[in-house]
Design a protein around this motif. Structure first.
Motif, PDB file in Angstrom:
ATOM      1  N   ARG A 169      -5.804  -7.069 -18.286  1.00 43.67           N
ATOM      2  CA  ARG A 169      -4.463  -7.555 -17.922  1.00 43.67           C
ATOM      3  C   ARG A 169      -4.544  -8.952 -17.311  1.00 43.67           C
ATOM      4  O   ARG A 169      -3.675  -9.793 -17.548  1.00 43.67           O
ATOM      5  CB  ARG A 169      -3.789  -6.581 -16.947  1.00 43.67           C
ATOM      6  CG  ARG A 169      -3.416  -5.238 -17.551  1.00 43.67           C
ATOM      7  CD  ARG A 169      -2.428  -4.481 -16.679  1.00 43.67           C
ATOM      8  NE  ARG A 169      -2.938  -4.172 -15.365  1.00 43.67           N
ATOM      9  CZ  ARG A 169      -3.644  -3.092 -15.080  1.00 43.67           C
ATOM     10  NH1 ARG A 169      -3.942  -2.218 -16.037  1.00 43.67           N
ATOM     11  NH2 ARG A 169      -4.069  -2.859 -13.843  1.00 43.67           N
ATOM     12  N   GLU A 189      -4.891 -11.431 -20.077  1.00 51.30           N
ATOM     13  CA  GLU A 189      -3.609 -11.633 -20.752  1.00 51.30           C
ATOM     14  C   GLU A 189      -2.672 -12.455 -19.868  1.00 51.30           C
ATOM     15  O   GLU A 189      -1.938 -13.327 -20.356  1.00 51.30           O
ATOM     16  CB  GLU A 189      -2.976 -10.285 -21.086  1.00 51.30           C
ATOM     17  CG  GLU A 189      -1.628 -10.363 -21.785  1.00 51.30           C
ATOM     18  CD  GLU A 189      -1.675 -11.064 -23.130  1.00 51.30           C
ATOM     19  OE1 GLU A 189      -0.615 -11.531 -23.594  1.00 51.30           O
ATOM     20  OE2 GLU A 189      -2.773 -11.145 -23.733  1.00 51.30           O
ATOM     21  N   ILE A 217       3.709  -7.275 -19.866  1.00 51.29           N
ATOM     22  CA  ILE A 217       2.355  -6.760 -19.642  1.00 51.29           C
ATOM     23  C   ILE A 217       2.295  -5.896 -18.381  1.00 51.29           C
ATOM     24  O   ILE A 217       1.220  -5.653 -17.837  1.00 51.29           O
ATOM     25  CB  ILE A 217       1.311  -7.891 -19.592  1.00 51.29           C
ATOM     26  CG1 ILE A 217       1.624  -8.901 -18.486  1.00 51.29           C
ATOM     27  CG2 ILE A 217       1.222  -8.594 -20.935  1.00 51.29           C
ATOM     28  CD1 ILE A 217       0.524  -9.949 -18.310  1.00 51.29           C
ATOM     29  N   ARG A 266      -3.544 -16.022 -20.151  1.00 49.95           N
ATOM     30  CA  ARG A 266      -3.046 -16.596 -21.407  1.00 49.95           C
ATOM     31  C   ARG A 266      -1.562 -16.930 -21.306  1.00 49.95           C
ATOM     32  O   ARG A 266      -1.094 -17.898 -21.911  1.00 49.95           O
ATOM     33  CB  ARG A 266      -3.280 -15.603 -22.551  1.00 49.95           C
ATOM     34  CG  ARG A 266      -2.940 -16.148 -23.924  1.00 49.95           C
ATOM     35  CD  ARG A 266      -3.212 -15.112 -25.002  1.00 49.95           C
ATOM     36  NE  ARG A 266      -2.230 -14.045 -25.014  1.00 49.95           N
ATOM     37  CZ  ARG A 266      -1.045 -14.130 -25.625  1.00 49.95           C
ATOM     38  NH1 ARG A 266      -0.685 -15.239 -26.245  1.00 49.95           N
ATOM     39  NH2 ARG A 266      -0.209 -13.114 -25.602  1.00 49.95           N
ATOM     40  N   ARG A 267      -0.842 -16.159 -20.501  1.00 50.41           N
ATOM     41  CA  ARG A 267       0.599 -16.347 -20.364  1.00 50.41           C
ATOM     42  C   ARG A 267       0.974 -17.228 -19.175  1.00 50.41           C
ATOM     43  O   ARG A 267       2.162 -17.440 -18.926  1.00 50.41           O
ATOM     44  CB  ARG A 267       1.281 -14.978 -20.181  1.00 50.41           C
ATOM     45  CG  ARG A 267       1.218 -14.079 -21.400  1.00 50.41           C
ATOM     46  CD  ARG A 267       1.681 -12.671 -21.058  1.00 50.41           C
ATOM     47  NE  ARG A 267       1.684 -11.807 -22.239  1.00 50.41           N
ATOM     48  CZ  ARG A 267       2.768 -11.488 -22.936  1.00 50.41           C
ATOM     49  NH1 ARG A 267       3.950 -11.937 -22.566  1.00 50.41           N
ATOM     50  NH2 ARG A 267       2.677 -10.711 -23.994  1.00 50.41           N
TER      51      ARG A 267
END
Length: 668
Positions: free
Chosen positions: A241, A244, A497, A247-248
């Motif tokens: 997580r 991710e 997420i 990345r965001r």
């Protein structure tokens, strides 16, 4: 299970530990209070086992891991002084006073030492001590001695309640299998029974600087962060997580997509929005204005600065001055000889909009027939956040709040709260957020931060609780989290997420109407005091922008995308054909353009896919001859041979319905 334990559930061996048939139990809640498993209970006690995967159990696991971290640090650096080590969301930290900062190699060594301590199977043993005894035992720990002196007061330190927040002072000994005390720490507890229960679902994540007790006037400590989970698999899922989330990260996406920046020339925490970010922000605000007007709100506007008297009346100068920019002294009058004939007046940049709205309400007589009076403003405010707390757009010094203040009679409070909660949930869903729970923030008894009559606080809190429960959403308590003038409900939203963000807040305020002497004429002809409701849907436009950017990973729904359609000719000769189609889209308000660059078609497709444009229109000879276009989408899927009129209708429908278009199926 909330009932006295029976012999089949628990036994007490010679060492005093409670052993459960369910080995995931790490602590007890005895008569409502968290206690160690070593606590002896009787048949008269109400006892609830606390499992390691419950919220309280996770906090206990993480706090225990923080103790292992501190012990490991002092094994490697015996001169390190201990600060505090509380559990936090998804992890823990511990602060240390050290001569040299920790290096990556230090973290590796500390982690290996922690692994040894976990394998040693040390037990956490609680001892009650007097203040004098604690001072003798911790004479070599200056920060602990300071906490003992403060006794967990409001000015102690963030996270200090894990050390000295209980009714009595306690020390936890880490005891080896041979019965020797390997290490000890001032701590409220509780802890897991022993270090083996910590297992291998933990890791150290980073080192940061942190001022002792959060003040720049105090020494800077080294803070080691970590995370802890019941199992290795849960640790890996958390790390995934984090990857991710990285990345965001809206700061990364903001630069890649050319949306906003923080120029050094302006100052920390003050953002400028570039054209692409500006149009997204415009759409966010414009849709919100439409919804506000449709819901019978009235739009108002107020200046960015004001005389200090306004914030004295509201209470902000008494209770919020540390979060405000310093005052400016203006309006001083000096005669020809340079003598001051009139002292200046202090002005402040506004940190809140509510005092201005109170003045609007008070500007003329009000009748009960005007209530509820709903005043809304997109008002820019300024808060002097500490530089270490600034975080992109999620924590800034200059922000625009979508603020509303609603004035109601006492009889209208419940219906208006329900109406507003329904309203904010509906609007948030329109922006693409769907998963919510509620948090009820209440006052902390005895804390002088909270002003006003206790009976009014109790009434307001109970009313908010009933409205929140009636919504059917999960309600989580937040003791001590209220504003200084009243309790609040906050809407917590989970993103794509699974992260939780505080979104809308709805606060009841009986105090500001009193401080501003607000009145309305009731049906009986007498003057009455209105009740005030504070309502912020986004918190701030900047923060909401960041949340949406991360939620969608930059791939916004068509209606929010800065460029909604890019037309790409297969060859230069088909550019004119696409120009005509794009001109028709632009006359309908669509943000569309034709890529006439010299790049090859495939490079153009890659470029605009990277820029997360939701819809690409492609045309070659076959499309021009047939009067059609081909759609290409973010995931690489394509729909060919769509008549131009139908293509335009599909695009307009996607915008009107706020559709997230990533694949061909989304625009079928």
């Amino acid at each position: 299970m909330t009932q006295p334990l029976v012999p089949s559930d628990v036994v007490y061996p010679a060492d005093g530990f409670a052993l459960f048939s369910d080995r995931s139990v790490v602590a007890l809640r005895v008569n409502g209070t968290l206690r160690d498993l070593a606590t002896v209970v009787t048949a008269d006690d109400t006892v609830e086992p606390v499992t390691i995967d419950s919220p309280d159990g996770l906090d206990i696991l993480r706090h225990s891991t923080a103790h292992v971290l501190a012990q490991a640090v002092q094994r490697i650096r015996p001169q390190a002084n201990l600060g505090i080590g509380p559990p936090i969301a998804d992890g823990f930290y511990y602060d240390f006073g050290v001569d040299e900062p920790f290096t990556p190699e230090d973290l590796k060594a500390i982690k290996k030492e922690m692994e040894r301590i976990v394998r040693e199977g040390q037990r956490f043993m609680r001892r009650v001590v007097t203040e004098d005894e604690a001072r003798v035992e911790l004479a070599h720990e200056p920060f602990k001695l300071e906490l003992i002196g403060l006794k967990g007061g409001a000015d102690a330190a963030e996270g200090a309640s894990v050390e000295v927040g209980g009714a009595e002072l306690t020390i936890y000994d880490n005891v080896t299998r041979d019965g020797e005390t390997a290490w000890k720490d001032l701590c409220r507890g509780p802890h897991v029974p022993g270090t083996r229960m910590i297992g291998n679902g933990w890791d150290l994540t980073r080192v940061a600087g942190a001022y002792w007790r959060g003040s720049e006037k105090n020494p800077q400590l080294q803070r080691i962060y970590g995370t802890a989970w019941p199992t290795k698999d849960e640790l890996r899922a958390y790390q995934h997580r984090l990857e991710e989330a990285a990345r965001r990260d809206h700061r990364k996406l903001g630069a890649e997509l050319d949306l906003f920046s923080f120029p050094d020339e302006i100052g920390p925490g003050l953002a400028v929005f570039h054209p692409k970010g500006g149009i997204i922000r415009y759409e966010i605000e414009q849709y919100m204005r439409q919804r506000l007007l449709a819901a019978d709100y009235e739009m108002v506007n107020s200046p960015h600065i004001t005389k200090s008297d306004l914030f004295m009346t509201s209470g902000h100068l008494q209770w919020y001055a540390d979060g405000m920019y310093p005052p400016m002294e203006l309006d001083e009058i000096v005669d020809a000889e340079g003598h001051v004939t009139r002292q200046g007046q202090e002005y402040y940049l506004k940190p809140m909009n509510c005092p201005f709205h109170n003045l609007i309400f008070r500007s003329r007589g009000r009748s009960y027939r005007e209530l509820p009076l709903r005043l809304a403003e997109f008002g820019t405010v300024y808060r002097y956040e500490k530089s270490g707390t600034l975080a992109g757009l999620t924590r800034v010094r200059g922000m625009t709040q979508d603020d509303a203040h609603i004035y109601v009679t006492a009889d209208q409070v419940r219906d208006e709260l329900t109406r507003n909660l329904d309203f904010v949930l509906s609007v948030l869903r329109d922006y693409g957020l769907q998963d919510f729970y509620l948090e009820l923030s209440t006052k902390e008894e005895g804390n002088p931060k909270f002003i006003g009559d206790d009976a009014l606080w109790a009434e307001a809190t109970e009313t908010l609780r009933e409205v929140a429960e009636a919504s059917g959403l999960e309600l989580v308590p937040d003791p001590g989290g209220a504003a200084f003038y009243g309790p609040k409900i906050s809407v917590q939203a989970r993103d794509a997420i699974g992260r939780t963000w505080q979104m809308s807040t709805i606060q009841l305020d009986f105090n500001q109407p009193e401080r501003f002497e607000l009145e309305y004429t009731g049906p009986d002809g007498a003057k009455h005091r209105p009740v005030m409701i504070h309502r912020a849907l986004f918190g701030s436009i900047e923060r909401f922008f960041a949340i949406l950017l991360e939620h969608y990973a930059g791939a916004f729904p068509v209606w929010l995308s800065p460029t909604q359609v890019v037309a790409i000719p297969v060859a230069g000769e088909y550019g004119d054909y696409l120009d005509e189609i794009v001109a028709r889209l632009r006359t309908r308000g669509v943000r569309a353009e034709v890529d006439h660059s010299d790049d090859r078609m495939q490079k153009k497709i890659r470029t605009h896919t990277t820029q997360k444009v939701p819809i690409q229109l492609i045309a070659g000879e076959q499309d021009r001859s047939a009067g059609t276009v081909s759609f290409r989408f973010r995931d690489g899927t394509q729909t060919n041979g769509i008549p131009v009129d139908e293509a335009i209708d599909r695009i307009l429908t996607a915008i009107a319905e706020r559709t997230l278009v990533d694949t061909a199926e989304d625009l079928a």
